[in-house]
Design a protein around this motif. Structure first.
Motif, PDB file in Angstrom:
ATOM      1  N   PRO A  91      -8.851   6.370 -10.119  1.00 40.76           N
ATOM      2  CA  PRO A  91      -8.617   7.938 -10.115  1.00 40.76           C
ATOM      3  C   PRO A  91      -8.986   8.348  -8.552  1.00 40.76           C
ATOM      4  O   PRO A  91      -9.852   8.108  -8.037  1.00 40.76           O
ATOM      5  N   HIS A  92      -8.201   9.416  -8.399  1.00 40.45           N
ATOM      6  CA  HIS A  92      -8.299  10.124  -6.893  1.00 40.45           C
ATOM      7  C   HIS A  92      -9.613  10.805  -6.812  1.00 40.45           C
ATOM      8  O   HIS A  92      -9.959  10.869  -5.462  1.00 40.45           O
ATOM      9  N   GLN A  93     -10.275  11.244  -7.730  1.00 34.58           N
ATOM     10  CA  GLN A  93     -11.573  11.767  -7.826  1.00 34.58           C
ATOM     11  C   GLN A  93     -12.693  11.003  -7.252  1.00 34.58           C
ATOM     12  O   GLN A  93     -13.515  11.421  -6.766  1.00 34.58           O
ATOM     13  N   PHE A  94     -12.434   9.774  -7.339  1.00 32.08           N
ATOM     14  CA  PHE A  94     -13.497   8.762  -6.960  1.00 32.08           C
ATOM     15  C   PHE A  94     -13.052   8.097  -5.482  1.00 32.08           C
ATOM     16  O   PHE A  94     -14.028   7.356  -5.000  1.00 32.08           O
ATOM     17  N   ILE A  95     -11.955   8.437  -4.984  1.00 34.93           N
ATOM     18  CA  ILE A  95     -11.576   7.366  -4.020  1.00 34.93           C
ATOM     19  C   ILE A  95     -12.343   7.549  -2.687  1.00 34.93           C
ATOM     20  O   ILE A  95     -12.642   6.548  -1.869  1.00 34.93           O
ATOM     21  N   MET A 118      -3.167  17.723  -3.711  1.00 29.46           N
ATOM     22  CA  MET A 118      -2.515  17.999  -2.645  1.00 29.46           C
ATOM     23  C   MET A 118      -2.832  17.217  -1.534  1.00 29.46           C
ATOM     24  O   MET A 118      -1.821  16.963  -0.644  1.00 29.46           O
ATOM     25  N   THR A 119      -3.859  17.134  -1.318  1.00 30.06           N
ATOM     26  CA  THR A 119      -4.130  15.814  -0.210  1.00 30.06           C
ATOM     27  C   THR A 119      -3.923  14.488  -1.149  1.00 30.06           C
ATOM     28  O   THR A 119      -4.481  14.287  -2.331  1.00 30.06           O
ATOM     29  N   THR A 120      -2.808  13.644  -0.717  1.00 29.66           N
ATOM     30  CA  THR A 120      -2.722  12.625  -1.474  1.00 29.66           C
ATOM     31  C   THR A 120      -3.637  11.315  -1.015  1.00 29.66           C
ATOM     32  O   THR A 120      -4.346  11.430  -0.313  1.00 29.66           O
ATOM     33  N   MET A 121      -3.501  10.285  -2.187  1.00 29.18           N
ATOM     34  CA  MET A 121      -4.401   9.265  -2.146  1.00 29.18           C
ATOM     35  C   MET A 121      -3.993   8.434  -0.513  1.00 29.18           C
ATOM     36  O   MET A 121      -4.815   7.910   0.022  1.00 29.18           O
ATOM     37  N   THR A 122      -2.611   8.263  -0.468  1.00 29.59           N
ATOM     38  CA  THR A 122      -2.352   7.622   0.830  1.00 29.59           C
ATOM     39  C   THR A 122      -2.760   8.109   2.211  1.00 29.59           C
ATOM     40  O   THR A 122      -3.315   7.670   3.372  1.00 29.59           O
ATOM     41  N   GLN A 123      -3.004   9.699   2.053  1.00 31.02           N
ATOM     42  CA  GLN A 123      -3.498  10.269   3.334  1.00 31.02           C
ATOM     43  C   GLN A 123      -5.142  10.180   3.423  1.00 31.02           C
ATOM     44  O   GLN A 123      -5.404   9.850   4.546  1.00 31.02           O
ATOM     45  N   ILE A 124      -5.567  10.136   2.322  1.00 34.52           N
ATOM     46  CA  ILE A 124      -7.016   9.954   2.442  1.00 34.52           C
ATOM     47  C   ILE A 124      -7.335   8.386   2.791  1.00 34.52           C
ATOM     48  O   ILE A 124      -8.380   8.321   3.630  1.00 34.52           O
ATOM     49  N   ILE A 125      -6.562   7.469   2.219  1.00 30.87           N
ATOM     50  CA  ILE A 125      -6.786   6.029   2.503  1.00 30.87           C
ATOM     51  C   ILE A 125      -6.616   5.671   4.055  1.00 30.87           C
ATOM     52  O   ILE A 125      -7.412   5.202   4.952  1.00 30.87           O
ATOM     53  N   HIS A 126      -5.412   6.475   4.565  1.00 31.50           N
ATOM     54  CA  HIS A 126      -4.878   6.047   6.121  1.00 31.50           C
ATOM     55  C   HIS A 126      -6.050   6.799   7.061  1.00 31.50           C
ATOM     56  O   HIS A 126      -6.619   6.292   7.925  1.00 31.50           O
ATOM     57  N   ARG A 127      -6.565   8.087   6.675  1.00 29.35           N
ATOM     58  CA  ARG A 127      -7.369   8.770   7.454  1.00 29.35           C
ATOM     59  C   ARG A 127      -8.780   8.170   7.540  1.00 29.35           C
ATOM     60  O   ARG A 127      -9.431   7.923   8.457  1.00 29.35           O
ATOM     61  N   THR A 128      -9.167   7.450   6.450  1.00 30.63           N
ATOM     62  CA  THR A 128     -10.642   6.925   6.509  1.00 30.63           C
ATOM     63  C   THR A 128     -10.539   5.708   7.133  1.00 30.63           C
ATOM     64  O   THR A 128     -11.259   5.246   7.779  1.00 30.63           O
ATOM     65  N   LEU A 129      -9.634   4.782   6.411  1.00 34.30           N
ATOM     66  CA  LEU A 129      -9.606   3.286   6.918  1.00 34.30           C
ATOM     67  C   LEU A 129      -8.592   2.885   8.409  1.00 34.30           C
ATOM     68  O   LEU A 129      -8.907   1.819   8.774  1.00 34.30           O
ATOM     69  N   ALA A 130      -7.864   3.962   8.699  1.00 30.64           N
ATOM     70  CA  ALA A 130      -7.156   3.790   9.748  1.00 30.64           C
ATOM     71  C   ALA A 130      -6.058   2.373   9.675  1.00 30.64           C
ATOM     72  O   ALA A 130      -6.019   1.671  10.579  1.00 30.64           O
ATOM     73  N   ILE A 131      -5.496   2.415   8.284  1.00 31.49           N
ATOM     74  CA  ILE A 131      -4.531   1.206   8.209  1.00 31.49           C
ATOM     75  C   ILE A 131      -3.444   1.754   7.693  1.00 31.49           C
ATOM     76  O   ILE A 131      -3.476   2.721   6.808  1.00 31.49           O
ATOM     77  N   PRO A 132      -2.142   0.907   7.614  1.00 34.18           N
ATOM     78  CA  PRO A 132      -0.924   1.448   6.766  1.00 34.18           C
ATOM     79  C   PRO A 132      -1.025   1.477   5.546  1.00 34.18           C
ATOM     80  O   PRO A 132      -1.800   0.679   4.747  1.00 34.18           O
TER      81      PRO A 132
END
Length: 330
Positions: A91-95, A118-132
């Motif tokens: 769930p996105h609240q734990f990501i 409104m900030t999406t999961m893909t945005q959060i993952i890319h911002r944190t891990l810097a991977i596609p």
């Protein structure tokens, strides 16, 4: 002569309905794909059950004999170690907390795929891990996929040439609009909550079809101003799935969503009413709630104790002409 090219390794972050479904599909498919290692690691949120660790119970009692190399572990950083493909199904609240844990432990050439938004999961993952990061969306019902019933799945990927999930996940169409796929995949859950209200009120399929149609138009309107995406399927989610089920129970029992979530989902999280809150905050901040009466009504029913019958208020919006202009980007 054996190839010296290192094999791709898969890690699945999450072990709920979707995590377990992904494990079954991916665990089977890696045995058919020479480029992938058969060892699939799955991160499980550790908890004690009857005095035993959940990971120990799963690994010893619920291992799929057809795929003996699926390993569950409670250490997320260890799970992603060496993984070239990371599948995120929590769930996105734990990501964000999970990403903070694995930050610095992923390969620089790793890639991820997420099935949430409104900030999406893909945005959060890319911002944190810097991977596609790519996005996988349905609408799909997890237990039906686990039972190998036919379905279609959409993947959003900004660079399809880098996408190597097709054979791994057994998916169908691919779009370059990652945010659009993810965004509308989240919006459909709000519409499903509305459909569940109709079921709870016992108003029949004609009324439900009307709510789904209006929901689709509001999805389209909002997506047109945030993303390139113009179409997503909402039907499956509105006739099955946890969002519709709990919304129906919400009307019939009068219990709040968070209580029904605890009673009916066995630890899983409901995304529809959480997304309804986020979307309302966004459209309210843009001053355009009158353009999205269904989304607004669903929010007020979920959060402001409005009667479920108020879902019909103000639904005579003209969608034939778009007067919103450009809205704030995500």
């Amino acid at each position: 002569m054996a190839s010296s090219t290192p094999k791709n390794k898969v890690c699945i972050l999450g072990s709920g309905n979707w995590g377990s479904t992904a494990a079954r599909i991916v665990g089977s498919n890696v045995t058919k794909l020479p480029a992938f290692d058969n060892d699939v690691k799955i991160w499980v949120y550790e908890e004690m059950v009857d005095g035993k660790k959940l990971t120990d119970i799963i690994n010893t009692q619920h291992e799929n004999v057809n795929c003996p190399k699926r390993h569950r572990c409670a250490d997320a950083a260890e799970a992603v170690k060496g993984a070239t493909h990371i599948i995120v199904v929590i769930p996105h609240q734990f990501i964000q907390n999970l990403l903070n844990t694995i930050h610095g432990h992923t390969l620089p050439n790793a890639r991820a795929i997420s099935n949430q938004g409104m900030t999406t999961m893909t945005q959060i993952i890319h911002r944190t891990l810097a991977i596609p990061v790519s996005c996988l969306s349905g609408a799909n019902i997890a237990n039906e996929i686990a039972e190998e019933k036919y379905c279609e799945t959409t993947i959003g990927c900004s660079d399809p040439t880098r996408l190597s999930y097709g054979g791994l996940c057994s998916t169908s169409p691919t779009f370059s609009d990652v945010i659009g796929v993810e965004f509308c995949g989240a919006l459909k859950n709000i519409v499903a909550v509305g459909a569940g209200f109709i079921d709870g009120l016992g108003l029949g399929n004609n009324t439900k079809a009307a709510i789904i149609r209006i929901g689709f138009l509001e999805m389209r309107r909002l997506a047109m101003h945030i993303s390139e995406l113009r179409h997503r399927d909402v039907i499956t989610t509105c006739y099955g799935g946890r969002n519709r089920l709990l919304a129906e129970a919400f009307v019939k029992t009068g219990k709040p969503m968070h209580q029904l979530e605890q009673e009916m989902l066995n630890g899983q999280k409901l995304q529809g009413y959480l997304t309804a809150g986020e979307v309302f905050s966004y459209i309210d901040g843009c001053g355009v709630t009158d353009h999205f009466p269904l989304f607004t009504n669903i929010y007020q029913i979920c959060y402001e104790n409005r009667s479920p019958r108020s879902i019909f208020d103000g639904l005579n919006v003209d969608f034939s002409q778009d007067t919103l202009g450009t809205m704030a980007p995500l």
